[in-house]
Design a protein around this motif. Structure first.
Motif, short mmCIF file in Angstrom:
data_model
loop_
_atom_site.label_atom_id
_atom_site.label_comp_id
_atom_site.label_asym_id
_atom_site.label_seq_id
_atom_site.Cartn_x
_atom_site.Cartn_y
_atom_site.Cartn_z
N PRO A 40 -68.83 -113.41 -13.15
CA PRO A 40 -68.81 -114.81 -12.70
C PRO A 40 -69.59 -114.99 -11.40
O PRO A 40 -69.76 -114.05 -10.63
CB PRO A 40 -67.32 -115.09 -12.50
N SER A 41 -70.01 -116.21 -11.17
CA SER A 41 -70.74 -116.54 -9.94
C SER A 41 -69.75 -116.70 -8.79
O SER A 41 -68.55 -116.89 -9.01
CB SER A 41 -71.49 -117.86 -10.12
N ALA A 44 -67.85 -119.92 -9.23
CA ALA A 44 -66.78 -119.86 -10.23
C ALA A 44 -65.56 -119.15 -9.66
O ALA A 44 -64.42 -119.55 -9.91
CB ALA A 44 -67.27 -119.16 -11.50
N THR A 93 -64.71 -110.90 -15.73
CA THR A 93 -65.82 -111.36 -16.56
C THR A 93 -65.86 -112.88 -16.54
O THR A 93 -64.86 -113.53 -16.18
CB THR A 93 -65.67 -110.87 -18.01
N GLN A 94 -66.96 -113.44 -16.97
CA GLN A 94 -67.07 -114.89 -17.05
C GLN A 94 -66.03 -115.46 -18.00
O GLN A 94 -65.45 -116.52 -17.74
CB GLN A 94 -68.47 -115.31 -17.51
#
Length: 114
Positions: A40-41, A44, A93-94
């Motif tokens: 993730p960014s 996020a 994780t995203q």
């Protein structure tokens, strides 16, 4: 004769080995897929932290004041420090973050995370 067992045959040994290798492969495969998944960014992760703070606060106080929510979010960001929510960016994780952001309560959010 009771208590006497037959020696393992070659087929028994191969079947056992195949089962063990299958289990090890599944565990290692899941770990490898997780490692290779998109991360993730920072934005996020910041949203995840804000969402968690809000959900925990709402669990304690069903209708918290907007100022109280903003204050708690600011405290959480301060605790995260300059580097942000580092564990989120490195370990999640995203897909896990997306799941957590859609959670309707803190327990559901925590279930999305490893």
């Amino acid at each position: 004769m009771p208590g006497v067992t037959r020696p393992a045959t070659r087929a028994d040994v191969l079947a056992t080995l195949a089962i063990v290798l299958l289990v090890v492969g599944v565990v290692a495969g899941r770990a490898a897929l997780r490692r290779l998944s998109a991360r993730p960014s920072p934005e996020a992760c910041a949203a995840l932290l804000d969402r968690y703070v809000e959900l925990v606060l709402r669990a304690a106080t069903p209708e918290p004041a907007a100022s109280q929510v903003a204050e708690r979010k600011a405290l959480a960001r301060e605790a995260a420090g300059e580097r942000g929510f580092v564990r989120c960016e490195a370990d999640l994780t995203q897909a896990e973050v997306a799941c957590a952001l859609e959670a309707s309560n803190a327990d559901d959010l925590e279930r999305c995370l490893p």
